[in-house]
Design a protein around this motif. Structure first.
Motif, mmCIF file in Angstrom:
data_model
loop_
_atom_site.group_PDB
_atom_site.id
_atom_site.type_symbol
_atom_site.label_atom_id
_atom_site.label_comp_id
_atom_site.label_asym_id
_atom_site.label_seq_id
_atom_site.Cartn_x
_atom_site.Cartn_y
_atom_site.Cartn_z
ATOM 1 N N ASP A 85 0.875 -1.177 0.000
ATOM 2 C CA ASP A 85 0.000 0.000 0.000
ATOM 3 C C ASP A 85 0.910 1.225 0.000
ATOM 4 N N ASP B 152 -13.764 1.907 -10.743
ATOM 5 C CA ASP B 152 -15.213 1.754 -10.856
ATOM 6 C C ASP B 152 -15.869 3.096 -11.153
ATOM 7 N N LYS C 166 -10.624 6.275 -13.643
ATOM 8 C CA LYS C 166 -9.833 5.470 -12.703
ATOM 9 C C LYS C 166 -9.060 4.381 -13.447
HETATM 10 P P1 NAD Z 1 -10.064 2.262 1.066
HETATM 11 O O1 NAD Z 1 -9.893 3.739 1.095
HETATM 12 O O2 NAD Z 1 -10.552 1.561 2.278
HETATM 13 O O3 NAD Z 1 -8.652 1.567 0.666
HETATM 14 C C1 NAD Z 1 -7.867 1.975 -0.416
HETATM 15 C C2 NAD Z 1 -6.392 1.724 -0.077
HETATM 16 O O4 NAD Z 1 -5.605 2.001 -1.245
HETATM 17 C C3 NAD Z 1 -5.858 2.620 1.043
HETATM 18 O O5 NAD Z 1 -5.227 1.827 2.022
HETATM 19 C C4 NAD Z 1 -4.859 3.545 0.327
HETATM 20 O O6 NAD Z 1 -3.768 3.913 1.140
HETATM 21 C C5 NAD Z 1 -4.416 2.686 -0.830
HETATM 22 N N1 NAD Z 1 -3.892 3.437 -1.977
HETATM 23 C C6 NAD Z 1 -4.339 4.607 -2.489
HETATM 24 N N2 NAD Z 1 -3.626 4.945 -3.576
HETATM 25 C C7 NAD Z 1 -2.700 3.980 -3.751
HETATM 26 C C8 NAD Z 1 -1.676 3.773 -4.709
HETATM 27 N N3 NAD Z 1 -1.465 4.644 -5.688
HETATM 28 N N4 NAD Z 1 -0.898 2.669 -4.595
HETATM 29 C C9 NAD Z 1 -1.083 1.789 -3.581
HETATM 30 N N5 NAD Z 1 -2.063 1.932 -2.650
HETATM 31 C C10 NAD Z 1 -2.860 3.007 -2.736
HETATM 32 O O7 NAD Z 1 -11.010 1.968 -0.168
HETATM 33 P P2 NAD Z 1 -11.800 0.610 -0.501
HETATM 34 O O8 NAD Z 1 -13.163 0.669 0.067
HETATM 35 O O9 NAD Z 1 -10.959 -0.554 -0.207
HETATM 36 O O10 NAD Z 1 -11.975 0.775 -2.085
HETATM 37 C C11 NAD Z 1 -10.859 0.730 -2.948
HETATM 38 C C12 NAD Z 1 -11.275 1.019 -4.377
HETATM 39 O O11 NAD Z 1 -12.175 0.012 -4.827
HETATM 40 C C13 NAD Z 1 -12.008 2.348 -4.561
HETATM 41 O O12 NAD Z 1 -11.571 2.936 -5.769
HETATM 42 C C14 NAD Z 1 -13.463 1.939 -4.681
HETATM 43 O O13 NAD Z 1 -14.216 2.880 -5.411
HETATM 44 C C15 NAD Z 1 -13.307 0.619 -5.411
HETATM 45 N N6 NAD Z 1 -14.431 -0.322 -5.260
HETATM 46 C C16 NAD Z 1 -14.707 -1.139 -6.308
HETATM 47 C C17 NAD Z 1 -15.733 -2.065 -6.214
HETATM 48 C C18 NAD Z 1 -16.036 -2.982 -7.338
HETATM 49 O O14 NAD Z 1 -17.055 -3.671 -7.293
HETATM 50 N N7 NAD Z 1 -15.190 -3.107 -8.331
HETATM 51 C C19 NAD Z 1 -16.475 -2.153 -5.031
HETATM 52 C C20 NAD Z 1 -16.156 -1.327 -3.966
HETATM 53 C C21 NAD Z 1 -15.122 -0.413 -4.092
#
Ligand code: NAD
Length: 319
Positions: free
Chosen positions: A161, A218, A222
């Motif tokens: 991360d 999503d 992105k």
């Molecule tokens: P979150 O904020 O809990 O976790 C995201 C993590 O990514 C954090 O720990 C952050 O430090 C890390 N991060 C940010 N930029 C980074 C980078 N450049 N390199 C490495 N790590 C990085 O968020 P979440 O709830 O886990 O969601 C993550 C992503 O998934 C979001 O973009 C959300 O919109 C997406 N999402 C997608 C779906 C789907 O069905 N595909 C469902 C839910 C969420």
């Protein structure tokens, strides 16, 4: 004619990962066979607030409903709130009576983890010895839980991360190891779940034989993977409309780095047996945007379990 109200902790008690995986797998198959109804997600872009809200209606196998959910990446740091929160309204398709209104935050995380593990199961070359997590936030927890539900506790967990703290906390929870983004990207199965808008996972880091779940992208703009991974790999999307608009493929399609013909199939088509899965592919990629059919399938499971166990609060909206 009461509606059952279910909090997050109710949903947690009622929803097992095993039941979620079975329901989500059936929902993808129905989607692949053309048996589901799922108009495109509606986005309310709230640029001034650095976030968005989405409405996600669906009908599958006798269950109908809608999720109202968001993405506000700054929430944790600024407001001590999760970046994703959601409500689900499950309706009786025969009468439109609201059967249940439930927290959909956990539901979203669980169905997302379940979808990725289903993709890994059907697209991976073999059971992984290492599973890499690029991004150790909320989704990483259910991604791990779902992969353990499919494979057992048999693989090493590699945690990376940008936030070292996030990686360390997750590694402790997961009994895994904190590694570089490069090492996590070199795992047998790679789960990318960051809110990135520029590639995090480099082509050179992903090894032949790997399967990559691209979960983070999503919304329009992105992107988590270098487009060469998609070009060299076999790309399976969750849904044409959603993935091309807002999934991992949206940016490279727009820049011309990826062509539509290079997208292999939807996951539902693979599950329905209409398209091959892994055979002959060097790398496989599952591009997940999150489908409303996944949500309605889980909302139905939660509602059925709530009725059976007498959990939740009864409320009459129309009295
Ligand atoms: P979150 O904020 O809990 O976790 C995201 C993590 O990514 C954090 O720990 C952050 O430090 C890390 N991060 C940010 N930029 C980074 C980078 N450049 N390199 C490495 N790590 C990085 O968020 P979440 O709830 O886990 O969601 C993550 C992503 O998934 C979001 O973009 C959300 O919109 C997406 N999402 C997608 C779906 C789907 O069905 N595909 C469902 C839910 C969420």
């Amino acid at each position: 004619h009461a509606t059952i109200l279910l909090s997050r902790s109710d949903v947690q008690k009622l929803l097992s990962m095993e039941a979620a995986i079975a329901a989500v797998e059936a929902a993808f198959t129905a989607h692949g066979e053309g048996r589901a109804l799922m108009p495109p997600k509606v986005y309310l872009e709230l640029d001034a607030y650095h976030g968005d809200l989405r409405a996600m209606p669906a009908y599958v196998d006798g269950a109908a409903g809608v999720k109202w959910v968001n993405s506000h990446p700054e929430n944790p740091a600024r407001f001590d709130l999760p970046s994703v929160m959601g409500m689900y309204i499950l309706s009786d398709p025969a009468t439109a009576l609201p059967l249940a209104v439930m927290d959909a935050t956990l539901l979203t995380a669980v169905r997302t983890g379940a979808a990725a593990a289903i993709a890994s199961k059907h697209l991976s070359a073999r059971a992984p010895r290492t599973v890499g997590f690029v991004g150790c936030g909320v989704q990483a927890r259910t991604l791990l839980e779902a992969h353990r539900a499919v494979y057992g506790d048999t693989f090493e967990v590699l945690c990376a991360d940008v936030s070292e703290h996030a990686a360390r906390v997750f590694a402790e929870e997961a009994r895994g190891r904190v590694v570089s983004l490069e090492e996590a990207s070199g795992a047998d199965v790679v789960n990318a779940s960051t809110p990135a808008r520029a590639p995090v996972v480099k082509r050179a880091w992903v090894k032949d034989g790997a399967h990559v779940n691209a979960i983070g992208a999503d919304a329009h703009g992105k992107q988590e993977l270098e487009p060469a991974i998609l070009v060299d790999g076999r790309v399976v999307i969750d849904d044409w409309e959603q993935a091309t608009h807002s999934g991992e493929v949206n940016v490279p399609l727009e820049t011309g780095e990826l062509r539509r013909e290079q997208i292999h199939a939807t996951l539902g088509e693979v599950l329905a047996g209409k398209r091959p899965g892994r055979e002959g592919a060097r790398i496989t990629v599952f591009d997940s945007t999150g489908l409303a059919v996944q949500d309605v399938a889980l909302a139905r499971v939660v509602h059925a379990a709530a009725r059976e166990q007498g959990l939740g609060t009864s409320f009459d909206f129309f009295r």
